[in-house]
Design an enzyme around this catalytic site. Structure first.
Site, mmCIF file in Angstrom:
data_model
loop_
_atom_site.group_PDB
_atom_site.id
_atom_site.type_symbol
_atom_site.label_atom_id
_atom_site.label_comp_id
_atom_site.label_asym_id
_atom_site.label_seq_id
_atom_site.Cartn_x
_atom_site.Cartn_y
_atom_site.Cartn_z
ATOM 1 N N LYS A 64 0.436 -1.238 -0.023
ATOM 2 C CA LYS A 64 0.139 0.141 0.443
ATOM 3 C C LYS A 64 0.580 1.368 -0.133
ATOM 4 O O LYS A 64 0.585 2.013 -0.481
ATOM 5 C CB LYS A 64 -1.077 -0.040 1.468
ATOM 6 C CG LYS A 64 -1.774 -1.669 1.302
ATOM 7 C CD LYS A 64 -2.548 -1.147 2.743
ATOM 8 C CE LYS A 64 -2.625 -1.254 3.533
ATOM 9 N NZ LYS A 64 -1.399 -2.916 3.651
ATOM 10 N N ASP A 109 -1.433 7.061 5.757
ATOM 11 C CA ASP A 109 -1.655 5.177 6.064
ATOM 12 C C ASP A 109 -2.859 5.264 7.189
ATOM 13 O O ASP A 109 -2.842 6.188 8.375
ATOM 14 C CB ASP A 109 -0.169 5.119 6.635
ATOM 15 C CG ASP A 109 0.249 4.146 6.475
ATOM 16 O OD1 ASP A 109 -1.120 2.802 5.985
ATOM 17 O OD2 ASP A 109 0.799 3.343 6.669
ATOM 18 N N THR A 158 -5.266 -1.288 6.702
ATOM 19 C CA THR A 158 -5.802 -3.042 6.720
ATOM 20 C C THR A 158 -7.242 -3.026 6.985
ATOM 21 O O THR A 158 -7.701 -4.498 7.423
ATOM 22 C CB THR A 158 -4.726 -2.727 8.136
ATOM 23 O OG1 THR A 158 -5.563 -2.257 8.947
ATOM 24 C CG2 THR A 158 -3.504 -2.815 7.503
ATOM 25 N N ARG A 217 6.734 -7.290 2.524
ATOM 26 C CA ARG A 217 7.668 -6.848 3.041
ATOM 27 C C ARG A 217 8.240 -8.016 4.429
ATOM 28 O O ARG A 217 9.447 -7.885 5.034
ATOM 29 C CB ARG A 217 6.646 -6.427 4.672
ATOM 30 C CG ARG A 217 7.727 -6.210 5.974
ATOM 31 C CD ARG A 217 7.179 -4.796 6.758
ATOM 32 N NE ARG A 217 6.036 -3.620 6.346
ATOM 33 C CZ ARG A 217 5.152 -3.054 5.973
ATOM 34 N NH1 ARG A 217 4.244 -3.842 7.292
ATOM 35 N NH2 ARG A 217 4.737 -2.461 5.789
HETATM 36 P P1 ADP Z 1 2.049 -1.735 3.043
HETATM 37 O O1 ADP Z 1 2.079 -0.349 3.223
HETATM 38 O O2 ADP Z 1 1.115 -2.059 2.755
HETATM 39 O O3 ADP Z 1 1.950 -2.251 5.461
HETATM 40 P P2 ADP Z 1 4.486 -1.561 1.734
HETATM 41 O O4 ADP Z 1 3.899 -0.843 0.576
HETATM 42 O O5 ADP Z 1 5.339 -0.636 3.454
HETATM 43 O O6 ADP Z 1 3.483 -2.759 2.431
HETATM 44 O O7 ADP Z 1 5.258 -2.764 1.302
HETATM 45 C C1 ADP Z 1 6.575 -2.869 2.076
HETATM 46 C C2 ADP Z 1 7.432 -3.446 2.295
HETATM 47 O O8 ADP Z 1 7.193 -4.829 0.676
HETATM 48 C C3 ADP Z 1 8.375 -2.965 0.832
HETATM 49 O O9 ADP Z 1 8.811 -1.831 1.088
HETATM 50 C C4 ADP Z 1 8.703 -3.012 -0.492
HETATM 51 O O10 ADP Z 1 9.897 -3.680 -0.184
HETATM 52 C C5 ADP Z 1 8.045 -4.343 -0.171
HETATM 53 N N1 ADP Z 1 7.185 -4.477 -1.195
HETATM 54 C C6 ADP Z 1 5.755 -4.193 -1.194
HETATM 55 N N2 ADP Z 1 4.535 -4.344 -2.917
HETATM 56 C C7 ADP Z 1 6.094 -4.855 -3.304
HETATM 57 C C8 ADP Z 1 5.524 -5.197 -5.271
HETATM 58 N N3 ADP Z 1 4.685 -5.166 -5.377
HETATM 59 N N4 ADP Z 1 6.629 -5.563 -5.199
HETATM 60 C C9 ADP Z 1 8.468 -5.112 -5.130
HETATM 61 N N5 ADP Z 1 8.177 -5.030 -3.669
HETATM 62 C C10 ADP Z 1 7.350 -4.922 -3.219
#
Ligand code: ADP
Length: 330
Positions: A64, A109, A158, A217
């Protein structure tokens, strides 16, 4: 603790900042979401209008925040990052809104944590790029109409279900981020191994992918730990055996469950005889917050069919007993 210590915990850290894709083309998976976003960005740009507001929902670590950083990058615009938990009163939101430049992005967020009093400001901001600020109180109260620059709000949550309908309806684009396949995670591991300048063979990448609970992640966190482990124990050489040993050492099992996930299942089986048990009761027994369990532990257990949610509470499935190697009660 966190990614840096390699303990498999879910806190953000080195992995997020260093390994996060900078452009949409660097992202792996989520093809249909990316296709739709590209069209929306294209259309908005050719009309010279700001992109419609976007809401992303899905479990933690699925991308996200990454989308919220690559979208402004694609549009050559800036982004401000806020967190719903930090927006306790309207005065916390105002600086962000007054700072938006034309066509820029404001990312909130955990938007489900924005309180009602702040949420109401978002309505006019999103709809008419305007906010009405009340100054003073009683007979002296005056309303000040502030014009805002047209901007794009990107919200992440979430818990899409916790968002009020008026807020949810003001997002023109709503995308749910789903789990990643093993191949997608292995691809992420390969790309990030290259970024970290370490060699990770196919078999090792698959082990990490299999043990990352379908979550990028976690794949990143596991990779960083495997790197540290290999450096200290195997002269820097990552192999399947080294990878398994590294992950075993921090309690990541064959399904990718960590200690907290297994503690949850163990508590449900041992204390509540497999359920049905209420979330709060489980959380109290484990001495963690119900929110943490609901956000970070349960989604993957549900999806792996180790857990079911019934009207009467959480219930461990036969699969959970098998995985935990416990006999099913009669
Ligand atoms: P959320 O905001 O949904 O909790 P994040 O966007 O912070 O998740 O994602 C966590 C980590 O996972 C990012 O720092 C990135 O390195 C990796 N990541 C997430 N989605 C992807 C994707 N589609 N391709 C490559 N890496 C990703």
């Amino acid at each position: 603790p966190g990614a840096e210590s390699g303990d498999g915990s879910r806190s953000r850290g080195e992995a997020d900042s260093k390994l996060r894709p900078r452009r949409m083309d660097e992202m792996v998976g989520q093809r249909d979401v990316i296709e739709r976003l590209k069209i929306a960005i294209d259309a908005a740009q050719s009309r010279g209008e700001p992109l419609g507001h976007i809401l992303f929902d899905g479990p933690p670590g699925l991308g996200k925040t990454t989308f919220a950083t690559v979208i402004p990058a694609e549009m050559n615009t800036s982004v401000q990052m806020a967190n719903g938990a930090g927006l306790r009163a309207p005065k916390d939101l105002l600086p962000y809104l007054t700072n938006v430049s034309e066509g820029s992005v404001l990312f909130i967020d955990e938007i489900h944590r924005v309180p009602k009093s702040v949420e109401e400001y978002l309505y006019t901001a999103m709809e008419d790029y305007r906010i009405d600020v009340v100054l003073g109180d009683g007979v002296n109260a005056r309303t000040l109409n502030l014009e805002l620059k047209p901007f794009t709000l990107i919200g992440a949550t979430t818990r899409a279900g916790m968002l009020s309908a008026p807020l949810r309806d003001r997002f023109q684009i709503r995308e749910h981020l789903g789990w990643y396949t093993r191949d997608e995670l292995a691809e992420i591991v390969h790309r990030n191994a290259a970024k970290l300048a370490i060699k990770v063979d196919e078999l090792s990448a698959n082990v990490i992918a299999d043990r990352s609970r379908s979550t990028p992640r976690l794949a990143n966190n596991r990779l960083l730990w495997v790197r540290d482990y290999a450096q200290s124990k195997a002269k820097g050489k990552v192999s399947e055996k080294v990878t398994c040993a590294a992950l075993d050492m921090i309690g990541i099992d064959s399904l990718g469950l960590d200690k907290q996930d297994r503690n949850y299942l163990d508590t449900l089986m041992r204390v509540f005889l497999g359920g049905p048990a209420g979330l709060d009761a489980i959380a109290h027994t484990m001495n963690v917050s119900g929110d943490t369990l609901e956000d970070e532990v349960e989604p993957f257990l549900l999806r792996s069919e180790l857990l079911v949610r019934t009207r009467r509470g959480r219930l461990a499935t036969p699969g959970a007993y098998e995985h935990m190697q416990r006999p099913m009660p009669d």
